[in-house]
Design a protein around this motif. Sequence first.
Motif, short mmCIF file in Angstrom:
data_model
loop_
_atom_site.label_atom_id
_atom_site.label_comp_id
_atom_site.label_asym_id
_atom_site.label_seq_id
_atom_site.Cartn_x
_atom_site.Cartn_y
_atom_site.Cartn_z
N ILE A 134 -1.11 -0.11 -5.43
CA ILE A 134 -2.35 -0.88 -5.60
C ILE A 134 -2.98 -0.74 -6.99
O ILE A 134 -3.31 -1.75 -7.62
CB ILE A 134 -3.36 -0.55 -4.48
N ALA A 187 -3.31 -7.49 -12.45
CA ALA A 187 -4.03 -8.68 -11.99
C ALA A 187 -5.26 -8.95 -12.84
O ALA A 187 -5.57 -10.10 -13.17
CB ALA A 187 -4.43 -8.51 -10.52
N GLU A 235 0.84 -1.19 0.00
CA GLU A 235 0.00 0.00 0.00
C GLU A 235 0.88 1.25 0.00
O GLU A 235 1.99 1.19 0.50
CB GLU A 235 -0.94 0.00 1.21
N LYS A 264 0.62 -4.49 4.01
CA LYS A 264 0.25 -3.27 4.75
C LYS A 264 1.44 -2.76 5.53
O LYS A 264 2.29 -3.54 5.97
CB LYS A 264 -0.93 -3.58 5.67
N PRO A 278 -5.32 -12.95 -8.45
CA PRO A 278 -5.61 -12.00 -7.37
C PRO A 278 -4.38 -11.17 -7.00
O PRO A 278 -3.26 -11.47 -7.42
CB PRO A 278 -6.00 -12.91 -6.20
N VAL A 279 -4.63 -10.14 -6.20
CA VAL A 279 -3.57 -9.30 -5.64
C VAL A 279 -3.58 -9.48 -4.12
O VAL A 279 -4.65 -9.60 -3.52
CB VAL A 279 -3.86 -7.79 -5.90
N VAL A 280 -2.42 -9.49 -3.51
CA VAL A 280 -2.33 -9.23 -2.06
C VAL A 280 -1.55 -7.94 -1.90
O VAL A 280 -0.47 -7.80 -2.50
CB VAL A 280 -1.63 -10.38 -1.31
N PHE A 281 -2.12 -6.98 -1.17
CA PHE A 281 -1.30 -5.81 -0.89
C PHE A 281 -0.83 -5.85 0.56
O PHE A 281 -1.62 -5.98 1.49
CB PHE A 281 -1.96 -4.47 -1.26
N ALA A 330 1.72 -9.10 5.90
CA ALA A 330 0.72 -9.74 5.04
C ALA A 330 0.23 -10.98 5.77
O ALA A 330 1.01 -11.67 6.43
CB ALA A 330 1.33 -10.13 3.69
N GLU A 331 -1.06 -11.24 5.65
CA GLU A 331 -1.61 -12.42 6.34
C GLU A 331 -1.10 -13.69 5.66
O GLU A 331 -1.16 -13.83 4.43
CB GLU A 331 -3.15 -12.38 6.31
N PHE A 373 -3.38 -3.92 -9.37
CA PHE A 373 -4.74 -4.36 -9.65
C PHE A 373 -4.97 -4.48 -11.16
O PHE A 373 -5.55 -5.47 -11.64
CB PHE A 373 -5.74 -3.37 -9.03
N PHE A 375 -2.92 -15.88 2.87
CA PHE A 375 -3.15 -15.42 1.50
C PHE A 375 -1.98 -15.70 0.55
O PHE A 375 -2.05 -15.36 -0.63
CB PHE A 375 -3.51 -13.94 1.49
#
Lengths: 192, 192
Positions: free
Chosen positions: B62, B69, B58, B80, B75-78, B109-110, B66, B113
Motif C-alpha cells: 500500500i 499514485a 494489502e 484484500k 487512484p489506488v485499489v488495494f 477486489a470490488e 500510494f 472499482f
Amino acid sequence: MTALEEKIVNDGTVLPGHILKVNSFLNHRLDAAFIMEMGEEIARLFREDKPTLILTIETSGIPIAFAAAVKLGVPVVFAKKHKSGNLSGDLYKTTVHSYTHGTDYTVVAEKKFISDTDRVLIVDDFLANGKALLGLIDIVNQAGATVVGASCAIEKGFQHGGDDLREKGYKVCSLAIVDEMNDDGSITFRQQ
Amino acid sequence: MTALEEKIVNDGTVLPGHILKVNSFLNHRLDAAFIMEMGEEIARLFREDKPTLILTIETSGIPIAFAAAVKLGVPVVFAKKHKSGNLSGDLYKTTVHSYTHGTDYTVVAEKKFISDTDRVLIVDDFLANGKALLGLIDIVNQAGATVVGASCAIEKGFQHGGDDLREKGYKVCSLAIVDEMNDDGSITFRQQ
C-alpha cells in the motif's frame, strides 16, 4: 474538514448497524490526492506539537498515516495485527478488542522503531469505541515515548471513544465527526 | 534506483532462507520521504503508459502504491486477502499461492472499482515468484481492463517471477533487482 464531510455525504454509504462505508475513497479504493489533502490537514492540526513519529495500525490506517507523515516530514510505524513470520526481535504487544468482529486481537510493533525520546502522533482511518487507539497508546507508553495526540479521518461521535480520550486529556482531532447516522442515509456532523 | 540499492545494503538485513528484511524503511517502519521518491521513480517509468489506476495488495504494497499514485495523479485499489465483513457487492476473486507461508489465499477486489476502460499499473513492495502479481493480473483480466505493467520496489531476481512475466510480454520495472544474496549479508544487484 468540510471537503471530507461532503465526500462522506456524496460517496459514503450508511448500512444498518451503524456501518459507514467509505470504500470508494478511503479504505479499498484510495483517492490518493484527497488523502494527501487529509494528511495536510492533520499536519496543520499537529505541527505545533512537534511529532517525530506517526503510529498507525494495519491496514486501512496506513494511507492516511502515510500522507500525514509526508506532510510532517516524519516516518510512520504501522503496528501489525498478529505476529508475522517476518517480525523478529523484541516486540511491544497489546490486546485490542474489535467490536466489529467480536474478538480480541494482538497488536505488535518492533521495539527498535519507537524510542523513549519519540513524540508520537497516532493516526487511523476510523475512531469509534477507541479501542484501537487505546492499544496504540499502550504501545507508546511501553516505549516510554510521549503521545502528542491522535487524529482520525472519521470519528463516530455517537460511540464516544473520541470523547472518552479527550476527557482523559488527550488531544484528539478528527477530520469529520459523525454525531448521528440513520438508516435512511442521513448523517449529522458535529460542528468543530 | 541507486538510492534504493544503497538503502538495502545499509538498512536491510539478509536472513537465512533468502529473506531480505527491509522493515526499517519499507514494510513496518515507513520512511515516508524515501517512499515518495520511489513513487516518483515508478511514475517516471510508467507515465508514458498512461495508467488510470494502480492496483496493489494489502498490506505492505500500500505505501509504495500510494506514493506512485500521488505522483501519477491516479487512484489506488488495494486488493484484500480475504473476504472482509465490510466488503460487499460483486467481487473479483483470485487465488494466490504464498511460498512464504506455504498456503493458498483468496484475494478480492470490488468490481465497481475497476472498469474495462482502466489502464492498470500493478505495484507491490516485493516481487519473488510473481504469484501475487499473477493474481492481480488475473483480477485486471476479469475486469476486461488493460495491464500497462508492473513495478515493485525490490525484485528477487534469483526467484525468476519478474523474468517469467517479462517473457510473457509484460513491462516489469523493479526499482532494485537482487540477483544474489548470501548468508554473509552480501548482495549482488542486477545492472539495469
